[in-house]
Write a protein that holds these residues in place. Structure first.
Motif, PDB file in Angstrom:
ATOM      1  N   VAL A   1      -4.808  -1.779   8.800  1.00  0.00           N
ATOM      2  CA  VAL A   1      -4.992  -2.659   7.646  1.00  0.00           C
ATOM      3  C   VAL A   1      -5.205  -4.111   8.071  1.00  0.00           C
ATOM      4  CG1 VAL A   1      -4.004  -3.369   5.424  1.00  0.00           C
ATOM      5  CG2 VAL A   1      -3.398  -1.125   6.390  1.00  0.00           C
TER       6      VAL A   1
ATOM      7  N   LEU B   1       0.837  -1.198   0.000  1.00  0.00           N
ATOM      8  CA  LEU B   1       0.000   0.000   0.000  1.00  0.00           C
ATOM      9  C   LEU B   1       0.871   1.246   0.000  1.00  0.00           C
ATOM     10  CD1 LEU B   1      -2.768  -1.027   2.574  1.00  0.00           C
ATOM     11  CD2 LEU B   1      -3.126  -0.565   0.143  1.00  0.00           C
TER      12      LEU B   1
ATOM     13  N   VAL C   1      -6.509   2.823  -3.368  1.00  0.00           N
ATOM     14  CA  VAL C   1      -5.315   3.165  -2.585  1.00  0.00           C
ATOM     15  C   VAL C   1      -5.148   4.677  -2.516  1.00  0.00           C
ATOM     16  CG1 VAL C   1      -2.811   2.941  -2.389  1.00  0.00           C
ATOM     17  CG2 VAL C   1      -4.186   0.992  -3.173  1.00  0.00           C
TER      18      VAL C   1
ATOM     19  N   ASN D   1      -7.691  -4.836   2.868  1.00  0.00           N
ATOM     20  CA  ASN D   1      -6.837  -4.932   1.674  1.00  0.00           C
ATOM     21  C   ASN D   1      -6.973  -6.293   0.992  1.00  0.00           C
ATOM     22  OD1 ASN D   1      -4.898  -3.843  -0.123  1.00  0.00           O
ATOM     23  ND2 ASN D   1      -3.265  -4.952   0.926  1.00  0.00           N
TER      24      ASN D   1
ATOM     25  N   THR E   1      -9.442  -2.004  -0.314  1.00  0.00           N
ATOM     26  CA  THR E   1      -8.425  -1.634  -1.292  1.00  0.00           C
ATOM     27  C   THR E   1      -7.797  -2.872  -1.920  1.00  0.00           C
ATOM     28  OG1 THR E   1      -6.650  -1.643   0.357  1.00  0.00           O
ATOM     29  CG2 THR E   1      -7.816   0.451   0.012  1.00  0.00           C
ATOM     30  N   SER E   2      -7.128  -2.640  -3.030  1.00  0.00           N
ATOM     31  CA  SER E   2      -6.257  -3.643  -3.631  1.00  0.00           C
ATOM     32  C   SER E   2      -4.983  -2.937  -4.071  1.00  0.00           C
ATOM     33  CB  SER E   2      -6.918  -4.312  -4.839  1.00  0.00           C
ATOM     34  OG  SER E   2      -5.962  -5.074  -5.562  1.00  0.00           O
TER      35      SER E   2
END
Length: 224
Positions: free
Chosen positions: A98, A29, A169, A132, A161-162
Protein backbone atom coordinates in the motif's frame (compact mmCIF):
# COMPACT_ATOMS: atom_id res chain seq x y z
CA UNK A 1 -33.23 -26.89 6.55
CA UNK A 2 -30.40 -24.33 6.44
CA UNK A 3 -26.87 -25.53 7.15
CA UNK A 4 -24.82 -23.02 9.07
CA UNK A 5 -21.06 -22.86 9.11
CA UNK A 6 -19.18 -22.11 12.28
CA UNK A 7 -16.31 -19.64 12.50
CA UNK A 8 -13.83 -22.51 12.16
CA UNK A 9 -15.70 -24.20 9.29
CA UNK A 10 -13.84 -23.29 6.12
CA UNK A 11 -12.12 -24.93 3.19
CA UNK A 12 -8.99 -22.79 3.02
CA UNK A 13 -7.11 -20.48 5.37
CA UNK A 14 -4.89 -17.92 3.65
CA UNK A 15 -2.52 -15.56 5.41
CA UNK A 16 -2.30 -12.13 3.77
CA UNK A 17 0.04 -9.36 4.91
CA UNK A 18 -0.33 -5.59 4.59
CA UNK A 19 2.91 -3.73 3.92
CA UNK A 20 3.88 -0.14 3.17
CA UNK A 21 4.89 3.05 4.91
CA UNK A 22 3.22 4.34 8.05
CA UNK A 23 0.13 6.47 7.49
CA UNK A 24 -0.83 5.06 4.09
CA UNK A 25 -4.04 3.62 5.50
CA UNK A 26 -3.24 -0.07 6.00
CA UNK A 27 -5.16 -0.34 9.28
CA UNK A 28 -8.23 1.36 7.83
CA UNK A 29 -8.15 -0.93 4.81
CA UNK A 30 -8.07 -3.85 7.24
CA UNK A 31 -10.93 -2.54 9.38
CA UNK A 32 -13.00 -1.58 6.33
CA UNK A 33 -12.69 -5.05 4.84
CA UNK A 34 -13.10 -7.10 8.01
CA UNK A 35 -15.56 -4.95 10.00
CA UNK A 36 -16.76 -2.33 7.51
CA UNK A 37 -15.41 0.38 9.82
CA UNK A 38 -13.32 3.48 9.24
CA UNK A 39 -11.78 5.78 11.82
CA UNK A 40 -10.54 9.28 11.08
CA UNK A 41 -8.81 9.16 14.46
CA UNK A 42 -6.86 5.99 13.78
CA UNK A 43 -3.28 6.08 15.02
CA UNK A 44 -0.20 4.34 13.70
CA UNK A 45 -0.17 0.65 14.45
CA UNK A 46 2.44 -0.22 17.04
CA UNK A 47 3.60 -3.78 16.61
CA UNK A 48 1.41 -6.32 14.83
CA UNK A 49 -2.28 -7.11 14.74
CA UNK A 50 -4.47 -9.25 12.54
CA UNK A 51 -8.14 -9.77 11.74
CA UNK A 52 -10.07 -12.38 9.80
CA UNK A 53 -12.91 -12.59 7.35
CA UNK A 54 -14.35 -15.43 5.29
CA UNK A 55 -15.44 -15.18 1.66
CA UNK A 56 -17.03 -17.55 -0.82
CA UNK A 57 -14.74 -18.18 -3.78
CA UNK A 58 -15.93 -20.55 -6.50
CA UNK A 59 -18.20 -22.31 -4.03
CA UNK A 60 -15.49 -22.73 -1.39
CA UNK A 61 -15.23 -20.90 1.93
CA UNK A 62 -11.93 -19.06 2.06
CA UNK A 63 -10.91 -17.57 5.39
CA UNK A 64 -8.43 -14.73 5.17
CA UNK A 65 -6.20 -13.95 8.10
CA UNK A 66 -4.86 -10.48 7.39
CA UNK A 67 -1.82 -9.17 9.24
CA UNK A 68 -1.05 -5.48 9.70
CA UNK A 69 2.22 -4.13 11.04
CA UNK A 70 3.69 -0.76 11.88
CA UNK A 71 5.21 0.79 8.77
CA UNK A 72 7.30 3.29 10.71
CA UNK A 73 10.89 2.19 11.16
CA UNK A 74 11.27 3.84 14.54
CA UNK A 75 8.46 1.66 15.91
CA UNK A 76 9.81 -1.40 14.17
CA UNK A 77 13.29 -0.87 15.55
CA UNK A 78 11.94 -0.16 19.02
CA UNK A 79 10.07 -3.43 19.08
CA UNK A 80 12.79 -5.57 17.58
CA UNK A 81 11.81 -5.40 13.91
CA UNK A 82 14.40 -7.90 12.71
CA UNK A 83 13.20 -10.34 15.33
CA UNK A 84 9.62 -10.19 14.10
CA UNK A 85 10.16 -9.90 10.35
CA UNK A 86 10.36 -13.62 9.65
CA UNK A 87 7.38 -14.36 11.88
CA UNK A 88 5.32 -11.65 10.18
CA UNK A 89 5.95 -12.94 6.67
CA UNK A 90 6.06 -16.66 7.45
CA UNK A 91 3.29 -18.57 5.71
CA UNK A 92 1.96 -15.55 3.82
CA UNK A 93 0.48 -16.44 0.43
CA UNK A 94 -0.80 -12.96 -0.40
CA UNK A 95 0.18 -9.33 0.19
CA UNK A 96 -1.22 -5.86 -0.32
CA UNK A 97 1.57 -3.34 -0.89
CA UNK A 98 0.00 0.00 0.00
CA UNK A 99 1.05 3.55 -0.78
CA UNK A 100 -0.72 6.89 -0.31
CA UNK A 101 -1.58 8.56 -3.63
CA UNK A 102 -1.11 11.97 -1.99
CA UNK A 103 2.45 11.28 -0.76
CA UNK A 104 4.94 10.45 -3.49
CA UNK A 105 7.56 9.26 -0.98
CA UNK A 106 5.32 6.34 0.02
CA UNK A 107 5.18 5.30 -3.64
CA UNK A 108 8.96 5.62 -3.98
CA UNK A 109 9.38 3.31 -0.97
CA UNK A 110 7.15 0.63 -2.50
CA UNK A 111 10.15 -0.89 -4.26
CA UNK A 112 11.96 -1.36 -0.95
CA UNK A 113 8.89 -2.98 0.63
CA UNK A 114 8.52 -5.28 -2.36
CA UNK A 115 12.13 -6.40 -2.09
CA UNK A 116 11.71 -7.19 1.60
CA UNK A 117 8.54 -9.14 0.83
CA UNK A 118 10.28 -11.20 -1.85
CA UNK A 119 13.23 -11.84 0.47
CA UNK A 120 10.95 -13.44 3.07
CA UNK A 121 8.16 -15.17 1.13
CA UNK A 122 7.54 -17.83 -1.48
CA UNK A 123 7.99 -16.76 -5.13
CA UNK A 124 4.35 -17.71 -5.81
CA UNK A 125 2.94 -15.12 -3.40
CA UNK A 126 0.13 -13.02 -4.88
CA UNK A 127 0.87 -9.30 -4.55
CA UNK A 128 -1.43 -6.38 -5.27
CA UNK A 129 -0.16 -2.80 -5.38
CA UNK A 130 -2.69 -0.48 -3.73
CA UNK A 131 -2.86 3.27 -4.25
CA UNK A 132 -4.95 4.27 -1.23
CA UNK A 133 -6.78 7.53 -0.39
CA UNK A 134 -8.14 7.96 -3.91
CA UNK A 135 -10.91 10.12 -2.41
CA UNK A 136 -8.37 12.94 -1.99
CA UNK A 137 -8.47 13.69 -5.70
CA UNK A 138 -7.31 17.29 -5.40
CA UNK A 139 -4.13 16.22 -3.55
CA UNK A 140 -3.02 13.37 -5.80
CA UNK A 141 0.76 13.22 -6.15
CA UNK A 142 1.01 9.78 -7.78
CA UNK A 143 -0.88 9.30 -11.03
CA UNK A 144 -2.85 6.17 -11.82
CA UNK A 145 -0.57 5.67 -14.82
CA UNK A 146 2.54 5.65 -12.60
CA UNK A 147 0.95 3.08 -10.31
CA UNK A 148 -0.02 0.88 -13.25
CA UNK A 149 3.45 1.15 -14.78
CA UNK A 150 5.16 0.06 -11.58
CA UNK A 151 2.71 -2.82 -11.16
CA UNK A 152 3.22 -3.99 -14.73
CA UNK A 153 7.00 -3.78 -14.41
CA UNK A 154 6.97 -5.88 -11.24
CA UNK A 155 4.14 -8.22 -12.38
CA UNK A 156 1.79 -7.09 -9.62
CA UNK A 157 -1.95 -6.63 -9.59
CA UNK A 158 -2.99 -3.00 -9.18
CA UNK A 159 -5.95 -1.10 -7.80
CA UNK A 160 -6.66 2.34 -6.35
CA UNK A 161 -8.77 2.35 -3.20
CA UNK A 162 -10.40 4.61 -0.65
CA UNK A 163 -10.88 3.12 2.79
CA UNK A 164 -12.87 6.24 3.69
CA UNK A 165 -15.38 5.83 0.86
CA UNK A 166 -15.05 2.01 0.78
CA UNK A 167 -14.03 2.24 -2.88
CA UNK A 168 -12.46 -0.96 -4.28
CA UNK A 169 -11.53 -2.25 -0.83
CA UNK A 170 -13.74 -5.32 -1.14
CA UNK A 171 -12.59 -5.83 -4.73
CA UNK A 172 -8.90 -5.61 -3.84
CA UNK A 173 -8.99 -8.22 -1.08
CA UNK A 174 -11.37 -10.45 -3.03
CA UNK A 175 -9.14 -10.39 -6.10
CA UNK A 176 -6.06 -11.35 -4.07
CA UNK A 177 -7.90 -14.20 -2.34
CA UNK A 178 -9.37 -15.42 -5.62
CA UNK A 179 -5.97 -15.47 -7.30
CA UNK A 180 -4.47 -17.35 -4.34
CA UNK A 181 -7.30 -19.87 -4.57
CA UNK A 182 -6.66 -20.39 -8.29
CA UNK A 183 -2.98 -21.09 -7.58
CA UNK A 184 -3.93 -23.58 -4.88
CA UNK A 185 -6.47 -25.25 -7.17
CA UNK A 186 -3.94 -25.57 -9.97
CA UNK A 187 -1.37 -27.04 -7.62
CA UNK A 188 -3.95 -29.52 -6.37
CA UNK A 189 -4.48 -30.64 -9.98
CA UNK A 190 -0.72 -30.82 -10.54
CA UNK A 191 -0.05 -32.57 -7.24
CA UNK A 192 1.39 -35.57 -9.08
CA UNK A 193 4.26 -33.34 -10.09
CA UNK A 194 5.05 -32.56 -6.48
CA UNK A 195 8.32 -30.68 -6.90
CA UNK A 196 6.96 -27.48 -5.33
CA UNK A 197 3.36 -28.42 -4.63
CA UNK A 198 3.82 -27.58 -0.97
CA UNK A 199 4.60 -23.94 -1.68
CA UNK A 200 0.98 -23.01 -0.97
CA UNK A 201 -1.52 -24.80 1.28
CA UNK A 202 -3.49 -27.72 -0.08
CA UNK A 203 -7.25 -28.05 0.24
CA UNK A 204 -8.39 -27.86 3.83
CA UNK A 205 -4.87 -27.27 5.08
CA UNK A 206 -4.47 -24.66 7.77
CA UNK A 207 -1.54 -22.31 7.85
CA UNK A 208 -0.12 -22.68 11.33
CA UNK A 209 0.16 -19.16 12.68
CA UNK A 210 0.27 -20.04 16.37
CA UNK A 211 4.06 -20.16 16.36
CA UNK A 212 4.13 -16.81 14.58
CA UNK A 213 1.89 -15.20 17.17
CA UNK A 214 3.94 -16.66 20.02
CA UNK A 215 7.15 -15.30 18.51
CA UNK A 216 5.61 -11.88 18.12
CA UNK A 217 4.34 -11.87 21.68
CA UNK A 218 7.74 -12.89 22.98
CA UNK A 219 9.25 -9.67 21.69
CA UNK A 220 6.40 -7.72 23.27
CA UNK A 221 5.08 -6.13 20.11
CA UNK A 222 1.55 -7.34 19.72
CA UNK A 223 -1.45 -5.11 20.20
CA UNK A 224 -4.63 -6.77 21.34
Amino acid sequence: MVAYRTEDDYDYLFKVVLIGDSGVGKSNLLSRFTRNEFSLESKSTIGVEFATRSLNVDGKVVKAQIWDTAGQERYLNKFGYRAITSAYYRGAVGALLVYDVTRHSTFENAERWLKELKDHTDPNIVVMLIGNKSDLRHLVAVSTEDGKSFAERESLYFMETSALEATNVESAFSEVLTQIYHIVSKKAVDVGDDGDAAAVPAKGERINVKDDVSALKRVGCCST
